[in-house]
Structures are given as structure tokens and as C-alpha cells.
Scaffold this motif. Structure first.
Motif, short mmCIF file in Angstrom:
data_model
loop_
_atom_site.label_atom_id
_atom_site.label_comp_id
_atom_site.label_asym_id
_atom_site.label_seq_id
_atom_site.Cartn_x
_atom_site.Cartn_y
_atom_site.Cartn_z
N VAL A 95 32.63 -12.42 -31.73
CA VAL A 95 34.00 -11.70 -30.89
C VAL A 95 33.81 -11.86 -29.38
CG1 VAL A 95 35.40 -9.78 -30.62
CG2 VAL A 95 35.00 -9.94 -32.33
N ILE A 96 32.11 -11.42 -28.63
CA ILE A 96 32.13 -11.74 -27.09
C ILE A 96 32.11 -12.80 -27.62
CG2 ILE A 96 30.25 -11.63 -26.08
CD1 ILE A 96 31.04 -8.56 -26.56
N ALA A 97 31.85 -14.05 -27.40
CA ALA A 97 31.55 -15.20 -27.11
C ALA A 97 33.64 -15.81 -26.95
CB ALA A 97 30.73 -16.24 -28.01
N ALA A 98 34.28 -15.57 -28.29
CA ALA A 98 35.70 -15.94 -28.55
C ALA A 98 35.86 -15.24 -27.24
CB ALA A 98 35.90 -15.19 -29.81
N SER A 99 36.28 -14.21 -26.78
CA SER A 99 36.61 -13.26 -25.52
C SER A 99 36.76 -13.97 -24.79
CB SER A 99 36.51 -12.36 -25.94
OG SER A 99 36.90 -11.11 -27.17
N ASN A 158 37.80 -20.29 -32.34
CA ASN A 158 36.30 -18.69 -32.51
C ASN A 158 37.04 -18.01 -33.09
OD1 ASN A 158 33.22 -19.95 -31.35
ND2 ASN A 158 35.35 -21.09 -30.40
N PHE A 159 38.38 -17.28 -32.42
CA PHE A 159 39.09 -16.26 -32.94
C PHE A 159 39.44 -16.42 -34.63
CE2 PHE A 159 39.55 -13.92 -28.32
CZ PHE A 159 39.06 -12.79 -28.74
N ILE A 160 39.76 -17.38 -34.79
CA ILE A 160 40.40 -17.95 -36.19
C ILE A 160 38.87 -17.69 -36.91
CG2 ILE A 160 41.02 -19.75 -37.44
CD1 ILE A 160 43.31 -20.45 -34.58
N LEU A 161 38.13 -18.30 -36.50
CA LEU A 161 36.99 -18.83 -37.06
C LEU A 161 35.52 -17.50 -37.36
CD1 LEU A 161 35.63 -22.23 -36.24
CD2 LEU A 161 36.70 -21.51 -38.09
N ILE A 162 36.22 -16.31 -37.18
CA ILE A 162 36.09 -15.46 -37.28
C ILE A 162 36.33 -14.90 -39.21
CG2 ILE A 162 36.27 -12.73 -36.60
CD1 ILE A 162 36.21 -13.18 -34.18
N ALA A 163 37.36 -15.32 -39.19
CA ALA A 163 38.26 -15.03 -40.24
C ALA A 163 37.01 -15.04 -41.90
CB ALA A 163 39.67 -15.78 -40.98
N PRO A 164 36.43 -16.32 -41.88
CA PRO A 164 35.22 -16.61 -43.04
C PRO A 164 34.23 -15.23 -42.97
CG PRO A 164 35.91 -18.05 -41.80
CD PRO A 164 36.20 -17.47 -40.82
#
Length: 423
Positions: free
Chosen positions: A59-63, A147-153
Motif C-alpha cells: 500500500v505504501i509503495a503503490a500510494s 500495484n494496487f491491483i496486485l494487492i488483491a492476492p
């Protein structure tokens, strides 16, 4: 001296010729953030779990990447780079620890290499996105959203049963194991099964004190920290050869990514044939020889020199060593301290990475044999550190610091324990 239809912040803000070193500063600030994040995560992974820590980092990196879309200045970009590094390495370290704890002993080498190969494929995807999108701001936006989308898994991953048992959460471990039995079409109930484990109170300061109480764990952690520092310095400082493989920047990046895929793939047969320790030493020796091979002035043809070929081979060897040290450290560290040991080791690597981005600049101001000699000397130091590590090949991973002492055969520690039991 050249123009491009594409934009980059280096061109927009005038970073070329005499101010080109600012690009190295921007790269190094990423590693400053990574080091801060990893030092912070020494208290995260072994308390809240690998998965939760990885989600937090992602979340930090994507933001930070999304915000980077609208950064108007170089100083703002430096801040963004810190937050990107902070989050990305927390995410990667958490995911890697999680994977190793789930992987069976016989498949751990292959699965570990697969994780790093996927990382390289992600690098290829980044190159593709950069090629297709001509405006650097939109590259940031696209990668941030991805990157936000890839948090889902990460949200559906179960907690590692090893970690659950170390925390004393037996029912949670049973639920995870039962879920996996259903996936394997061999549904099993663990209601009447008593799992054997040693629970611990994962207090941060108690974990620190354990390094004094368990000498082998302290010794191996310090040796791993030295090894990670050197290998990361070489990993980022010895990769300059890929930039010369083509006049097209994207082709150079493409071959650099493919070189990493090749290097990480080589670790699978190397570890299976030679084991962790010997494979690590083999790749380090290849790195040393590549440094010495790059010193003579030998022109192979109009484009290729012996130095160029040696640097490419050395880059592959060091990349392979980097892959081995990841799994090696994970197997040396006990489950109760794996997050802390991996974070400490990786933070040392980020310091090495920070220095490595500047070490390559020595080629512009001194004879190339000077940095090559430095790289060779550092690789020898790394090899000496690895020599004193125990081999983890085909050995079960330790769950507690006590297991580390037992598995490495620390007779002095076992003698003290026997005396305590007699008393």
C-alpha cells in the motif's frame, strides 16, 4: 546531443552532462527508504505476520508511485523514492518469507527461484509499460494502479502454519492445513490431531536478547548481514555492462532483465547438485574471475571487448549469488526470528545497494582496474563469510533459536542445556 519523443523527469528537469549524478542520487534515495523500511519491519513480520506486513508495504509503495505522477520538482521526487523503497522491500521480504515457510524442503529451491524469476518478469513488464507510454508521469500512474491491483492476492493468502504455531495459535494452523488438504482433493480433519510445537511470546526486545542467548544464531546473522551487503553492492555496481549491449535503451533493459532470469534459473540446478553453501561459493568464485578477466585491454571485434563480456558474465554470477543468499538466509533463520533476520540482512543489502550506485561512477574518473579490483576484493570477503556458515541443504528449517543450535550441532550449547536439565 540527442532528442527523444518521450519525456523523462531527467530531461524535464535538466539532469544531463554535469548534473547527471543527480540520477544516481535519485536511485540511491530509493535504497535509503528501503533500509528504513526494513529496519522498521524487524518489529513487524514476527509480530503481525508476513502477509499483513507485505500488504502494508505494498500500500505504501503503490500510494507513493501514484502520487509521483504529479510531483513537480526533483526534491519531491527524492521523497517519493524514499517511500517507494520503504514499501517495496517490506512487501517483497514479507512475501518471500511467507513463500519459504509454505514450501516443502524438496521444492524450496525451485519455488524460491521462481519467486525471483517472477520479480524479473515484473521488471520486464515495467520496461514494456515504459516503452508503450511516452509520458513519464503516466508511467508512474499506470505502475501505481497496477500495484494496487496486485494487492488483491495478498488479501486471500492464509497465514503460514509455522508462524501460527510459533505464536501459539494451533487452531489457526489447523484451519490453514485443512484448507490446503481440500485444495489437494484429500480433505482431512485435524480436530483430533495434536500438533507438536513450541509457542513463544513474540516480544521485540526478547527477540533481541535471544541473539545473546543463542550464539550460533547471532554468528550466522552477522555473517549473513556481511554477505548481503557485499552481494548487493556488486549486484548494483557491477551491472553496467548491460547498458552497453545496445544503443537502444529499452533493448538494454530487456537484456538486463533476461540476464536476471537466466541467473535465477541457474540457481536451481546449482543448489541441487552442489547444495546451498557450495553453490554460493561457486557463483562468488565466478564473480571474482570475471573481475580479473575484465582487466586486460582485449578487443574482440568492433563492438565487443573482453571487459564487456566479462562484466556480463560477472553480472549473471552475482545475480545468481544474490538469489542463493535469499533462500540460504531464510533457511538459516528460525521461524520465530525469520522476519527480523531477513530484514536486518536485507537492510545491510540496501546500504550496499546505495554505495553500489556510486561505485559504478568510478569508471568515469579513474582507471577501470580500480573498481574491478575493489569488486574482486569485496567478493573474496563475501566468500570468507559464506565459508563459516552452516549448510542448510535438505535440512528442515528451524522453528526456534533452540532449533538453530541443535541443527548446527553446537555442542557447547547442548552441554550447557544438559547441565541445566540435570539441575
Amino acid at each position: 546531443m540527442w532528442t527523444s519523443e518521450r519525456t523523462s523527469f531527467s530531461i524535464d528537469w535538466g539532469f544531463y552532462c554535469d548534473t547527471e549524478a543527480k540520477l544516481s542520487v535519485a536511485s540511491s534515495f530509493f535504497f535509503i527508504g528501503a533500509c528504513i523500511g526494513l529496519l522498521s519491519s524487524t518489529a513487524i513480520f514476527d509480530r503481525v505476520g508476513r502477509r499483513n506486513g507485505a500488504i502494508f508495504g505494498s500500500v505504501i509503495a503503490a500510494s507513493a508511485t501514484v502520487v509521483g505522477t504529479w510531483i513537480p520538482s526533483y526534491e519531491g521526487m527524492l521523497a517519493i523514492r524514499i517511500f517507494q523503497g520503504f514499501g517495496q522491500f517490506i512487501n517483497f521480504t514479507g512475501v518471500y518469507c511467507w513463500v519459504v515457510e509454505f514450501a516443502p524442503t524438496t521444492l524450496r529451491t525451485s519455488i524460491s527461484a521462481l519467486v525471483l524469476i517472477c520479480w524479473s518478469l515484473g521488471y520486464l513488464l515495467t520496461v514494456l509499460i515504459s516503452y508503450l507510454i511516452p509520458v513519464w508521469n503516466y508511467i508512474f500512474l499506470t505502475l501505481g494502479i497496477l500495484n494496487f491491483i496486485l494487492i488483491a492476492p495478498l488479501l486471500i493468502y492464509p497465514i503460514s502454519p509455522r508462524f501460527s504455531l510459533v505464536r501459539g495459535r494451533e487452531e489457526e494452523a489447523k484451519r490453514t492445513l485443512e484448507a490446503f488438504s481440500r485444495i489437494c482433493n484429500n480433505e482431512t480433519s485435524l480436530d483430533t490431531v495434536n500438533l507438536t510445537y513450541t509457542s513463544r511470546v513474540q516480544n521485540y526486545w526478547e527477540q533481541i536478547k535471544d541473539f545473546k542467548k543463542y550464539p550460533t544464531m547471532l554468528k550466522e546473522t552477522l555473517l549473513c548481514m556481511i554477505t548481503w551487503f557485499v552481494v548487493a553492492n556488486l549486484f548494483y555496481g557491477f551491472s553496467f555492462g548491460w547498458g552497453k549491449i545496445s544503443d537502444n535503451l529499452y533493448v538494454s533493459y530487456l537484456f538486463a532483465a533476461l540476464g536476471k532470469v537466466l541467473a535465477f534459473s541457474l540457481t536451481i540446478p546449482a543448489c541441487r547438485v552442489m547444495g546451498r553453501k557450495k553453490a554460493m561459493l561457486f557463483f562468488l568464485v565466478c564473480g571474482i574471475l570475471s573481475n580479473f578477466l575484465a582487466m586486460p585491454d582485449v578487443q574482440i571485434n568492433d563492438k565487443w571487448t573482453l571487459e564487456f563480456v566479462a562484466c556480463l558474465l560477472g553480472s549473471i554470477a552475482i545475480s545468481a549469488a544474490f538469489a542463493v543468499i535469499y533462500i540460504y538466509t531464510c533457511e538459516l533463520a528460525p521461524t520465530s526470528h525469520r522476519g527480523m533476520v531477513m530484514s536486518l540482512s536485507s537492510s545491510c543489502a540496501r546500504v550496499g545497494s546505495f554505495i553500489g550506485t556510486y561505485t559504478s561512477l568510478l569508471y568515469d574518473i579513474t582507471d577501470r582496474r580500480v573498481p574491478l579490483g575493489m569488486f574482486a576484493g569485496m567478493t573474496i570477503v563475501c566468500g570468507v563469510a559464506v565459508f563459516f556458515l552452516s549448510d542448510t541443504t535438505d535440512r528442515r528449517v528451524p522453528e526456534t533459536p533452540h532449533d538453530v543450535e541443535v541443527l548446527t550441532g553446537n555442542k557447547k550449547y547442548q552441554q550447557v542445556q544438559d547441565e541445566k536439565e540435570m539441575l
